[in-house]
Scaffold this motif. Sequence first.
Motif, mmCIF file in Angstrom:
data_model
loop_
_atom_site.group_PDB
_atom_site.id
_atom_site.type_symbol
_atom_site.label_atom_id
_atom_site.label_comp_id
_atom_site.label_asym_id
_atom_site.label_seq_id
_atom_site.Cartn_x
_atom_site.Cartn_y
_atom_site.Cartn_z
ATOM 1 N N ARG A 209 -14.744 24.769 57.164
ATOM 2 C CA ARG A 209 -15.572 24.343 58.283
ATOM 3 C C ARG A 209 -15.069 23.103 58.982
ATOM 4 O O ARG A 209 -15.324 22.874 60.153
ATOM 5 C CB ARG A 209 -17.017 24.114 57.818
ATOM 6 C CG ARG A 209 -17.803 25.408 57.650
ATOM 7 C CD ARG A 209 -18.978 25.240 56.730
ATOM 8 N NE ARG A 209 -19.917 24.231 57.137
ATOM 9 C CZ ARG A 209 -20.978 24.452 57.912
ATOM 10 N NH1 ARG A 209 -21.195 25.643 58.394
ATOM 11 N NH2 ARG A 209 -21.811 23.493 58.203
ATOM 12 N N PRO A 211 -11.818 19.738 58.864
ATOM 13 C CA PRO A 211 -10.635 19.212 58.200
ATOM 14 C C PRO A 211 -11.041 18.261 57.078
ATOM 15 O O PRO A 211 -12.080 17.611 57.151
ATOM 16 C CB PRO A 211 -9.908 18.444 59.308
ATOM 17 C CG PRO A 211 -10.495 18.897 60.584
ATOM 18 C CD PRO A 211 -11.881 19.336 60.268
ATOM 19 N N PRO B 228 -11.619 14.614 62.684
ATOM 20 C CA PRO B 228 -12.222 15.740 61.957
ATOM 21 C C PRO B 228 -13.227 16.533 62.805
ATOM 22 O O PRO B 228 -13.351 17.745 62.625
ATOM 23 C CB PRO B 228 -12.913 15.083 60.758
ATOM 24 C CG PRO B 228 -12.833 13.621 60.949
ATOM 25 C CD PRO B 228 -11.776 13.345 61.953
ATOM 26 N N GLY B 231 -11.333 19.278 64.691
ATOM 27 C CA GLY B 231 -10.977 20.419 63.845
ATOM 28 C C GLY B 231 -12.171 21.348 63.658
ATOM 29 O O GLY B 231 -12.053 22.578 63.743
ATOM 30 N N ALA B 232 -13.329 20.744 63.421
ATOM 31 C CA ALA B 232 -14.528 21.550 63.216
ATOM 32 C C ALA B 232 -14.913 22.289 64.494
ATOM 33 O O ALA B 232 -15.277 23.471 64.463
ATOM 34 C CB ALA B 232 -15.681 20.655 62.749
ATOM 35 N N ARG B 235 -12.509 25.290 65.014
ATOM 36 C CA ARG B 235 -12.774 26.417 64.114
ATOM 37 C C ARG B 235 -14.069 27.134 64.480
ATOM 38 O O ARG B 235 -14.094 28.353 64.632
ATOM 39 C CB ARG B 235 -12.850 25.922 62.676
ATOM 40 C CG ARG B 235 -11.496 25.844 62.041
ATOM 41 C CD ARG B 235 -11.560 26.108 60.553
ATOM 42 N NE ARG B 235 -10.192 26.329 60.087
ATOM 43 C CZ ARG B 235 -9.783 26.081 58.863
ATOM 44 N NH1 ARG B 235 -10.616 25.608 57.973
ATOM 45 N NH2 ARG B 235 -8.530 26.324 58.522
ATOM 46 N N GLU B 236 -15.148 26.356 64.579
ATOM 47 C CA GLU B 236 -16.446 26.998 64.817
ATOM 48 C C GLU B 236 -16.512 27.624 66.204
ATOM 49 O O GLU B 236 -17.156 28.649 66.395
ATOM 50 C CB GLU B 236 -17.573 25.971 64.645
ATOM 51 C CG GLU B 236 -17.698 25.407 63.233
ATOM 52 C CD GLU B 236 -18.224 26.439 62.229
ATOM 53 O OE1 GLU B 236 -19.011 27.303 62.628
ATOM 54 O OE2 GLU B 236 -17.823 26.358 61.049
ATOM 55 N N VAL B 239 -14.203 30.964 66.227
ATOM 56 C CA VAL B 239 -14.766 32.116 65.524
ATOM 57 C C VAL B 239 -15.940 32.701 66.315
ATOM 58 O O VAL B 239 -16.187 33.906 66.275
ATOM 59 C CB VAL B 239 -15.175 31.723 64.081
ATOM 60 C CG1 VAL B 239 -16.436 30.884 64.048
ATOM 61 C CG2 VAL B 239 -15.381 32.965 63.233
ATOM 62 N N PRO B 261 -2.663 18.214 62.730
ATOM 63 C CA PRO B 261 -3.427 18.726 61.575
ATOM 64 C C PRO B 261 -3.973 20.132 61.800
ATOM 65 O O PRO B 261 -4.266 20.833 60.842
ATOM 66 C CB PRO B 261 -4.572 17.717 61.432
ATOM 67 C CG PRO B 261 -4.108 16.487 62.101
ATOM 68 C CD PRO B 261 -3.204 16.930 63.198
ATOM 69 N N LEU B 262 -4.111 20.561 63.062
ATOM 70 C CA LEU B 262 -4.670 21.893 63.322
ATOM 71 C C LEU B 262 -3.662 22.997 63.040
ATOM 72 O O LEU B 262 -4.027 24.177 62.991
ATOM 73 C CB LEU B 262 -5.142 21.992 64.776
ATOM 74 C CG LEU B 262 -6.240 21.010 65.177
ATOM 75 C CD1 LEU B 262 -6.544 21.138 66.661
ATOM 76 C CD2 LEU B 262 -7.500 21.246 64.369
ATOM 77 N N LYS B 263 -2.387 22.630 62.910
ATOM 78 C CA LYS B 263 -1.324 23.590 62.605
ATOM 79 C C LYS B 263 -1.426 24.854 63.478
ATOM 80 O O LYS B 263 -1.612 24.766 64.681
ATOM 81 C CB LYS B 263 -1.354 23.926 61.110
ATOM 82 C CG LYS B 263 -0.909 22.730 60.262
ATOM 83 C CD LYS B 263 -0.830 23.089 58.785
ATOM 84 C CE LYS B 263 -2.125 22.717 58.089
ATOM 85 N NZ LYS B 263 -2.126 22.878 56.658
ATOM 86 N N GLU B 265 -3.691 26.870 63.917
ATOM 87 C CA GLU B 265 -4.972 27.157 64.552
ATOM 88 C C GLU B 265 -5.227 26.315 65.789
ATOM 89 O O GLU B 265 -6.337 26.311 66.329
ATOM 90 C CB GLU B 265 -6.106 26.919 63.548
ATOM 91 C CG GLU B 265 -6.145 27.968 62.463
ATOM 92 C CD GLU B 265 -7.184 27.655 61.407
ATOM 93 O OE1 GLU B 265 -8.362 27.514 61.780
ATOM 94 O OE2 GLU B 265 -6.819 27.542 60.236
#
Lengths: 608, 397
Positions: A209, A211, B228, B231-232, B235-236, B239, B261-263, B265
């Motif tokens: 969810r 990092p 951070p 990143g969240a 992702r969220e 999706v 850091p997201l590489k 993604e």
Amino acid sequence: MGFYFAQFLTGLASASSLFLVAAGLSIIFGVTRIVNFAHGSLFMLGAFIAYSISQQFGFWVAVPLAALSVGAIGWVMERTVLSRLYGAPELFQLVATFGLVLIVQDAALWIWGPTDLLGPRAPGLTGVVRIFDQPVPEYDLFLITVGFSVLGAIWWMFTRTRFGILVRAATEDREMLQALGVRPARLFQATFFIGAALAGLGGALEMPRQPVSLLMDLNIIAEAFVVVVIGGMGSVTGAFLAALLIAELNAFGILILPEITLVAAFAAMAVVLVIRPYGLLGKQATTAPHAVEIQPPQTLGEAGRLAAAVLVAALFVLPIIAGDFVIVLTADIMIFALFAAGLHFMMGTGGLVSFGHAAFFGIGAYAAALLVERAGIGMEAALILAPVAAAIGAAIIGWFAVRLSGVYLAMLTLAAAQILWSASVQWQDITGGDDGILGIWPAAWASGTTAYYYLTLALTTVGIVSLMMLASGRFGILLRAGRDAPARAQALGIDIKLRNWAAIVIAGSAAGLAGGIFAFSKGSVFPDTLAIPNSVDALVMVLLGGLHAPAGPILGASVFALLEDSLSRLPYWRALLGTAVVGIAVFAPGGIAGSLSGWLKRRRERSA
Amino acid sequence: MKFPRLAAIAAVFAVSVTQANAEPIRIGEINSYTRLPAFTEPYKKGWQMALEEINAKGGVHGEKLEVISRDDAGKPGNAVKIAEELVKREKVALLTGTFFSHIGLAVSDYAKQNKVLFVAAEPLTDALIWSKGNDYTFRLRPSTYMQAAMLAAEAAKTDAVKWATVAPNYAYGKDAVAAFKQVLKKLKPSVEFVDEQWPALFKIDAGVTVRALEAAKPDGIYNVTFGPDLGAMVREGTVRGLYENRTVVSLLTGEPEYLEPLKGEAPKGWIVTGYPWYAIDTPEHNAFKAAYEKRWGETLKMGSLVGYNTMLSIAAVLEKAKSTDTDKMIAAMKGLKVATPQGEIVYRAADHQATMGSWVGRTDVVDGGGQMVDWRYIDGAEVLPTAEEAKAMRPTN
């Protein structure tokens, strides 16, 4: 309709991950009475360890292994540090866990480096399911399942296993259980293992969810505290309900009022504590403090008075011999000593613990700054009005707080401080938000390092001496009566609540004065004066110095400030500071002043 | 004959003695090294490398530079105390550093009160040079307003009319949204802002935030979250399909600190400001990149460049002022030109802001990692208000 249902599910997923952390914290508190500040660190370690394992063995292996590893770390923490502290005053354990937070921070930085790490997503659960035509991530549904399963498992354990029954018994009445021949040590170790493992599981499951970052520990801990307090400390079902309440409040709150995210949880906690003082499912019995031994009054003896006079004299001549920076550092220490002395008065003499003492320091600092900036009044009037403003704030907060006791009172003060902190961040037009208020420098006659030093010396001396006189006088005696023997005090016709309220107001105004002096010495005020770390610093100073020693706050503030100042020049200084804090907590449980006076007493006895 | 030779020897001797005795020029540096190591450590490596290069060339006017660097632990009160120590005990010639805006402002106010030069490296707040600007403070990194204005200019070129914003709930987020709105509305009056989300900094509940944005059905999304939270959000949002068929404009996301850091993604097609160190191909930058990788064994970050440029600026001002007297250094800072790996930058006399610019481009996934593509460098001077406008925003004292 579909939209709201999906929003509800999203909130439920967040509630599950919050619950895992809060459940562990709640169980640990219930059994050991330890308010574990390091619980967030265990959560963070869970995420980092899961990340490392997942790089080799994949997500599904990493999650359980991380939970078990963190359980083991929790067990080691209990064995090496906390088990030595069960006999010490409860708040010593809090300070020790705060030391552990610092150590884990630096350890994680050293092992995993500073960069955020994006862990893998859960294989097999990367898609979405359409519910009422709304996309709901499969992983959210999985998290919800985990949350309910853990709740069920804990319920089963507590009601169907001998271990669980013992844990419940320990939560209800630890002394009785001990009298019945159950070895608490084993029980405590097992509890710590389970609580830590739950935190580790929560951290590991966060990997898909967000990092993994070094900020995870302090970010989760405040929220986990809120959940545990709303639910009722020690109640796992309560924690579940509270996690649900907080997460759904956030999920629906941001649809109406997006700015609410900063303050919603703490406002909810304050409301719940005012209506149901022991949380949704908490019971008063579970939070009653242990029988406190009657402590001797806190008065300075002949030698103490002499030492105090010598100290003031030494501080008076200091600017003649020392350089500018030493003077600045000493002035800082005096300000913190006054701040800590107020808290010490409230905690030591009154038995009223505050986790949010920064609230009053911050009110004083902001009041002084706003009066200068907005009302254009001078430094002198601002320094008089700063403690007045803090006293008003303390009267309002205290009015609600005195109806509670122990950890609940502490948590209400924390909530109040957090609400004020979010106001200071949010209310940009008045407080300048994060950019703070600048240009709050002393009046011409008091500007310059030495002049302001003397002003600080005068004000803090008056403040600290007044607090000492109050503590040793009639007011202090009545306050101690309420602390040590509330029933008897009440029978004698002493209005304990009124005295406690007055104690909070006095402690608040001392902190407010310290805040006002601080604002002028730094020339600026920022929200961090109201933030949790500032409250924790005050607690650490009080407990380092010694809770039941009159000179405690002075010694505590000096040692803490000097340690921070000297260590912060070194790499990984937080781990060193944390080790020092833990070391003092373990080896000098009476605080520095307590240990010193104990040593002096023993020496005198030996020579006699 | 004897006499002049003796004199010459004496002169040489005297010079070498003064050189040997010459105290290095001390520079006081303060930053939040333990609070946000992900951003401050590359920065430290940047200025350390510049310092080594400067001293290897013999320093400035024959005097070596020495940096006394301290950690403020993210507390402005600490930063002011440290500034006091650096100025009064260590006798530094000037102060530099800081990352957080509020700490930058606290040190800036200290500098004003105590008449010390402060070269702010990283804090982004506009207040530092405008509404709360002062004579003693200069700032290197492009401000919130500058970066938001660069993105607004790009956003105006897209078809998106209905916009939603998401930003952390504190001064930086508020400023970044206000600046973006202001510039975009000026460039394209037809735009409409339909939703604002204000998650707490580093405590985002990304799932519900994404859904709230989705509910507003915007054409474009302006993102200010970072670290951070970013990143969240990625992702969220991915999706749930939030970013499909929408224009996304995102502040600072192209900086390696945030994008790496997201590489794999990393989002694709977002319009971002950032630092495409892997693709910049100028002789100056190539040399910088090679030297950094050789010195530290790791790749560049935004902070590395900021730290490097900070130290170059300090060397340049000492070179130009030929003195460590504060007034002379301030006079030299005004209009100071510094040759950096990204070209020449100028510290404007009007508002003390450097014209260090930023790179604007689109994100993409290249070789399994996030990168910026189709980027161009925008000089800071292009987006800064005119000297008169800037002067009008500064307090008059």
